[in-house]
Design a protein around this motif. Structure first.
Motif, short mmCIF file in Angstrom:
data_model
loop_
_atom_site.label_atom_id
_atom_site.label_comp_id
_atom_site.label_asym_id
_atom_site.label_seq_id
_atom_site.Cartn_x
_atom_site.Cartn_y
_atom_site.Cartn_z
N VAL A 80 0.85 -1.19 0.00
CA VAL A 80 0.00 0.00 0.00
C VAL A 80 0.88 1.23 0.00
O VAL A 80 1.64 1.46 0.94
N CYS A 133 5.68 2.78 1.33
CA CYS A 133 5.13 1.53 0.82
C CYS A 133 5.05 0.57 2.00
O CYS A 133 6.08 0.03 2.42
N GLY A 176 1.53 -2.43 -5.65
CA GLY A 176 0.57 -1.59 -4.98
C GLY A 176 -0.36 -0.93 -5.98
O GLY A 176 -0.23 -1.13 -7.19
#
Length: 123
Positions: A5, A22, A114
């Motif tokens: 993410v 991240c 992501g």
């Protein structure tokens, strides 16, 4: 499975700075390398930088050397991208990716991605 993410994107003026994060979760023990790629409108996805999940090796595209720094916080399972001296040509969607093999700049070798975060640099 590994989940990634990204966060931290936004709008910044040329010469400014941003830090992307991240956050990783899941089977993080299977990660060998984490990288940042970017994709501008109408262009192919390009390699920006990468870091070994264990160890200190890092790699950078020539276009960002001396301006961008990748780092890792193992306790938080998070990889960071510090971007300084930003230029309008850095405008792109930035993606974090993880690979279970020792691959650096080939996006096809990365299994997990992501959702991307937009970075826009105004002139």
């Amino acid at each position: 499975q590994v989940q990634l993410v990204e966060s931290g994107g936004g709008l910044v003026q040329a010469g400014g700075s941003l830090r992307l994060s991240c956050a990783t979760s899941g089977r993080t023990f299977s990660i060998t390398v984490v990288a940042w790629f970017r994709q501008a409108p109408g262009k192919e996805r390009e390699f920006v930088t990468a870091i070994r999940w264990s160890g200190s090796s890092t790699w950078y595209a020539d276009s960002v050397k001396g301006r961008f720094t990748i780092s890792r916080d193992n306790a938080k399972n998070t990889v960071y991208l510090q971007m300084n001296s930003l230029k309008p040509e850095d405008t792109a969607v930035y993606y974090c990716a993880a690979s279970g093999v020792y691959s650096i700049s080939n996006p096809d070798r990365y299994d997990y991605w992501g959702q991307g975060t937009q970075v826009t640099v105004s002139s």
